[in-house]
Design a protein around this motif. Sequence first.
Motif, PDB file in Angstrom:
ATOM      1  N   ASP A 263      29.288  35.032   6.908  1.00 12.37           N
ATOM      2  CA  ASP A 263      28.784  35.318   5.567  1.00 12.37           C
ATOM      3  C   ASP A 263      27.526  34.507   5.286  1.00 12.37           C
ATOM      4  O   ASP A 263      26.599  34.986   4.627  1.00 12.37           O
ATOM      5  CB  ASP A 263      29.845  34.974   4.514  1.00 12.37           C
ATOM      6  N   TYR A 264      27.515  33.273   5.807  1.00 12.02           N
ATOM      7  CA  TYR A 264      26.390  32.377   5.546  1.00 12.02           C
ATOM      8  C   TYR A 264      26.057  31.568   6.793  1.00 12.02           C
ATOM      9  O   TYR A 264      26.954  31.093   7.497  1.00 12.02           O
ATOM     10  CB  TYR A 264      26.724  31.405   4.400  1.00 12.02           C
ATOM     11  N   VAL A 265      24.772  31.442   7.065  1.00 11.20           N
ATOM     12  CA  VAL A 265      24.282  30.537   8.103  1.00 11.20           C
ATOM     13  C   VAL A 265      23.452  29.465   7.403  1.00 11.20           C
ATOM     14  O   VAL A 265      22.563  29.775   6.600  1.00 11.20           O
ATOM     15  CB  VAL A 265      23.428  31.264   9.156  1.00 11.20           C
ATOM     16  N   ILE A 266      23.772  28.210   7.682  1.00  8.93           N
ATOM     17  CA  ILE A 266      23.118  27.083   7.024  1.00  8.93           C
ATOM     18  C   ILE A 266      22.354  26.282   8.067  1.00  8.93           C
ATOM     19  O   ILE A 266      22.897  25.912   9.113  1.00  8.93           O
ATOM     20  CB  ILE A 266      24.159  26.207   6.300  1.00  8.93           C
ATOM     21  N   CYS A 267      21.091  26.042   7.801  1.00  4.08           N
ATOM     22  CA  CYS A 267      20.230  25.289   8.725  1.00  4.08           C
ATOM     23  C   CYS A 267      19.429  24.289   7.903  1.00  4.08           C
ATOM     24  O   CYS A 267      18.372  24.611   7.374  1.00  4.08           O
ATOM     25  CB  CYS A 267      19.315  26.255   9.477  1.00  4.08           C
ATOM     26  N   THR A 268      19.951  23.076   7.774  1.00  3.32           N
ATOM     27  CA  THR A 268      19.307  22.084   6.912  1.00  3.32           C
ATOM     28  C   THR A 268      18.700  20.949   7.739  1.00  3.32           C
ATOM     29  O   THR A 268      19.395  20.300   8.522  1.00  3.32           O
ATOM     30  CB  THR A 268      20.306  21.510   5.890  1.00  3.32           C
ATOM     31  N   TYR A 269      17.395  20.760   7.591  1.00  4.98           N
ATOM     32  CA  TYR A 269      16.644  19.666   8.221  1.00  4.98           C
ATOM     33  C   TYR A 269      16.804  19.691   9.739  1.00  4.98           C
ATOM     34  O   TYR A 269      16.910  18.652  10.384  1.00  4.98           O
ATOM     35  CB  TYR A 269      17.071  18.313   7.599  1.00  4.98           C
ATOM     36  N   THR A 270      16.795  20.895  10.296  1.00  4.65           N
ATOM     37  CA  THR A 270      17.011  21.087  11.731  1.00  4.65           C
ATOM     38  C   THR A 270      15.883  21.869  12.380  1.00  4.65           C
ATOM     39  O   THR A 270      15.560  21.643  13.554  1.00  4.65           O
ATOM     40  CB  THR A 270      18.349  21.828  11.968  1.00  4.65           C
ATOM     41  N   LEU A 271      15.253  22.779  11.646  1.00  6.92           N
ATOM     42  CA  LEU A 271      14.255  23.667  12.245  1.00  6.92           C
ATOM     43  C   LEU A 271      13.074  22.889  12.818  1.00  6.92           C
ATOM     44  O   LEU A 271      12.468  23.311  13.800  1.00  6.92           O
ATOM     45  CB  LEU A 271      13.771  24.680  11.202  1.00  6.92           C
ATOM     46  N   LYS A 272      12.755  21.735  12.229  1.00  5.38           N
ATOM     47  CA  LYS A 272      11.621  20.946  12.729  1.00  5.38           C
ATOM     48  C   LYS A 272      11.892  20.332  14.103  1.00  5.38           C
ATOM     49  O   LYS A 272      10.981  19.828  14.757  1.00  5.38           O
ATOM     50  CB  LYS A 272      11.259  19.844  11.731  1.00  5.38           C
ATOM     51  N   TYR A 273      13.151  20.377  14.551  1.00  2.11           N
ATOM     52  CA  TYR A 273      13.511  19.873  15.878  1.00  2.11           C
ATOM     53  C   TYR A 273      13.673  20.999  16.902  1.00  2.11           C
ATOM     54  O   TYR A 273      13.930  20.728  18.071  1.00  2.11           O
ATOM     55  CB  TYR A 273      14.824  19.080  15.809  1.00  2.11           C
ATOM     56  N   ALA A 274      13.538  22.228  16.459  1.00  2.00           N
ATOM     57  CA  ALA A 274      13.796  23.368  17.346  1.00  2.00           C
ATOM     58  C   ALA A 274      12.701  23.514  18.386  1.00  2.00           C
ATOM     59  O   ALA A 274      11.511  23.578  18.056  1.00  2.00           O
ATOM     60  CB  ALA A 274      13.912  24.648  16.525  1.00  2.00           C
ATOM     61  N   SER A 275      13.093  23.591  19.656  1.00  2.00           N
ATOM     62  CA  SER A 275      12.105  23.787  20.721  1.00  2.00           C
ATOM     63  C   SER A 275      11.502  25.185  20.648  1.00  2.00           C
ATOM     64  O   SER A 275      10.376  25.412  21.051  1.00  2.00           O
ATOM     65  CB  SER A 275      12.749  23.549  22.092  1.00  2.00           C
ATOM     66  N   SER A 276      12.288  26.135  20.119  1.00  2.00           N
ATOM     67  CA  SER A 276      11.792  27.493  19.915  1.00  2.00           C
ATOM     68  C   SER A 276      12.288  27.997  18.556  1.00  2.00           C
ATOM     69  O   SER A 276      13.399  28.535  18.461  1.00  2.00           O
ATOM     70  CB  SER A 276      12.277  28.435  21.025  1.00  2.00           C
ATOM     71  N   PRO A 277      11.480  27.830  17.503  1.00  2.00           N
ATOM     72  CA  PRO A 277      11.893  28.320  16.174  1.00  2.00           C
ATOM     73  C   PRO A 277      12.216  29.816  16.178  1.00  2.00           C
ATOM     74  O   PRO A 277      13.117  30.259  15.464  1.00  2.00           O
ATOM     75  CB  PRO A 277      10.669  28.019  15.300  1.00  2.00           C
ATOM     76  N   LYS A 278      11.511  30.578  17.008  1.00  2.00           N
ATOM     77  CA  LYS A 278      11.754  32.024  17.069  1.00  2.00           C
ATOM     78  C   LYS A 278      13.169  32.318  17.546  1.00  2.00           C
ATOM     79  O   LYS A 278      13.878  33.175  16.984  1.00  2.00           O
ATOM     80  CB  LYS A 278      10.730  32.695  17.976  1.00  2.00           C
ATOM     81  N   LEU A 312       1.407  12.266   7.548  1.00  2.00           N
ATOM     82  CA  LEU A 312       2.201  11.036   7.606  1.00  2.00           C
ATOM     83  C   LEU A 312       3.640  11.314   8.012  1.00  2.00           C
ATOM     84  O   LEU A 312       4.213  10.596   8.833  1.00  2.00           O
ATOM     85  CB  LEU A 312       2.192  10.340   6.239  1.00  2.00           C
ATOM     86  N   PHE A 313       4.229  12.355   7.429  1.00  2.00           N
ATOM     87  CA  PHE A 313       5.593  12.704   7.805  1.00  2.00           C
ATOM     88  C   PHE A 313       5.661  13.080   9.287  1.00  2.00           C
ATOM     89  O   PHE A 313       6.602  12.713   9.991  1.00  2.00           O
ATOM     90  CB  PHE A 313       6.103  13.857   6.934  1.00  2.00           C
ATOM     91  N   GLU A 314       4.650  13.790   9.763  1.00  2.00           N
ATOM     92  CA  GLU A 314       4.626  14.157  11.178  1.00  2.00           C
ATOM     93  C   GLU A 314       4.435  12.923  12.066  1.00  2.00           C
ATOM     94  O   GLU A 314       5.080  12.796  13.108  1.00  2.00           O
ATOM     95  CB  GLU A 314       3.521  15.183  11.430  1.00  2.00           C
ATOM     96  N   PHE A 315       3.558  12.021  11.644  1.00  2.00           N
ATOM     97  CA  PHE A 315       3.282  10.815  12.427  1.00  2.00           C
ATOM     98  C   PHE A 315       4.558  10.000  12.640  1.00  2.00           C
ATOM     99  O   PHE A 315       4.891   9.622  13.774  1.00  2.00           O
ATOM    100  CB  PHE A 315       2.230   9.962  11.727  1.00  2.00           C
ATOM    101  N   TYR A 316       5.288   9.732  11.560  1.00  2.00           N
ATOM    102  CA  TYR A 316       6.489   8.899  11.690  1.00  2.00           C
ATOM    103  C   TYR A 316       7.641   9.658  12.342  1.00  2.00           C
ATOM    104  O   TYR A 316       8.436   9.064  13.087  1.00  2.00           O
ATOM    105  CB  TYR A 316       6.891   8.335  10.327  1.00  2.00           C
ATOM    106  N   ASN A 317       7.738  10.945  12.105  1.00  2.00           N
ATOM    107  CA  ASN A 317       8.807  11.716  12.746  1.00  2.00           C
ATOM    108  C   ASN A 317       8.602  11.837  14.248  1.00  2.00           C
ATOM    109  O   ASN A 317       9.566  12.057  14.994  1.00  2.00           O
ATOM    110  CB  ASN A 317       8.929  13.098  12.111  1.00  2.00           C
ATOM    111  N   ARG A 318       7.366  11.707  14.710  1.00  2.00           N
ATOM    112  CA  ARG A 318       7.130  11.760  16.159  1.00  2.00           C
ATOM    113  C   ARG A 318       7.760  10.582  16.898  1.00  2.00           C
ATOM    114  O   ARG A 318       7.842  10.598  18.136  1.00  2.00           O
ATOM    115  CB  ARG A 318       5.626  11.847  16.461  1.00  2.00           C
ATOM    116  N   LEU A 319       8.229   9.573  16.175  1.00  2.00           N
ATOM    117  CA  LEU A 319       8.981   8.493  16.813  1.00  2.00           C
ATOM    118  C   LEU A 319      10.323   9.004  17.345  1.00  2.00           C
ATOM    119  O   LEU A 319      10.921   8.386  18.221  1.00  2.00           O
ATOM    120  CB  LEU A 319       9.229   7.354  15.816  1.00  2.00           C
ATOM    121  N   ASN A 320      10.790  10.099  16.768  1.00  2.00           N
ATOM    122  CA  ASN A 320      12.014  10.751  17.243  1.00  2.00           C
ATOM    123  C   ASN A 320      11.628  11.775  18.303  1.00  2.00           C
ATOM    124  O   ASN A 320      10.905  12.731  18.017  1.00  2.00           O
ATOM    125  CB  ASN A 320      12.716  11.436  16.069  1.00  2.00           C
ATOM    126  N   LYS A 321      12.094  11.592  19.500  1.00  2.00           N
ATOM    127  CA  LYS A 321      11.651  12.436  20.620  1.00  2.00           C
ATOM    128  C   LYS A 321      12.036  13.896  20.444  1.00  2.00           C
ATOM    129  O   LYS A 321      11.483  14.776  21.112  1.00  2.00           O
ATOM    130  CB  LYS A 321      12.194  11.901  21.943  1.00  2.00           C
TER     131      LYS A 321
END
Length: 358
Positions: A263-278, A312-321
Amino acid sequence: MIQLISGDIMEINFNHGIQDIVGRSSYEYEYKIDDINAALKSMDFTIKYLSNELLVAFFKQGMDFGIYGVIDKYKPKINEVNSLLGYPNNDFLNDYIKTAIKLEIIYQNENGSLELNGDKKIIIKHPEYDKFMEDYSINYDHMTKLSKYALIGYNHPKILLNFIEDADIWDIILNTSYLKSCRNIAAKYLGLENGDYILDVGCGSRSPEFYISKIFPRGKYTGIDISKNLLKIAEIRTKRWDNGSVLLKHMDFCDAIIKNKYDYVICTYTLKYASSPKIFLKKMMDALRSGGKLFIAEEFFKDTASDINVELFEFYNRLNKFFKNYHSKKEILDTLESMGYDFKHTSLSDGILVIEKI
């Protein structure tokens, strides 16, 4: 001119075992919000305020790292700066400088030489405390502290941002009022009730208990996450609810084979880590029944990020591989259209998008 007002940063001990974490945990399902619109405004305000906080921290680090001093004195080119500073991780230093150029803290002249922007103003003021979810700043306070170790190497053992190895830290972040509010917004807006089927992509350690509490006992909850340790925590928390209705899978969602319809698919704060968003979007849409809804949340989407320093958000998030990049709403919607899906969409805020499959 730079105007700075700074305060002390709280020190936090992140060294806890899984049983310690679960033992301290307040019941996730007991957290409630009354006003969705107020919560949405607070979430947007929190990210905008954090953007300014990050700018102050970023600037101070440039002084602490000695970057601005050598630029002011020698007017070097980017590839010459580290020969003057001698840090082991040249890539991180170059990333800092390129980010500072985008933020107009540093100018790059036509000949490639660098100079400081003496007119740049950075001002920090008190937030609107009735809107600011201050506990979420723990996430970026932690990142800014760890960035000094990135000067040595991105794989430095003190860069504790790995979902797989640093589950205790992520469990604390996932328990902030910002992320609790997002879960409550999802539940209220979607109207979750007993009997619903939910697929939670990048479920982490906190969401499973919350969502199963809304659809128990006849509903079904499937949570997928790349971190086995986060799922171990979630498994302990969901035991009280599990009558065969909870399934937690350890895998990359790109590799998942989804057989059921939800009924529902939930994707919270995860898409930015996806190797293939498509691939992510395709699998999530295919998992929905007709009329089902996909709930996507990020801190912001690029095309709605007014008054936010995306760099800035991208710069600091790049610390996470695992981090790849932030996305725009247009990019998401265009991708779905290109794959031939029929859908309607609603934007709830700068960072929340709901897509209904037709």
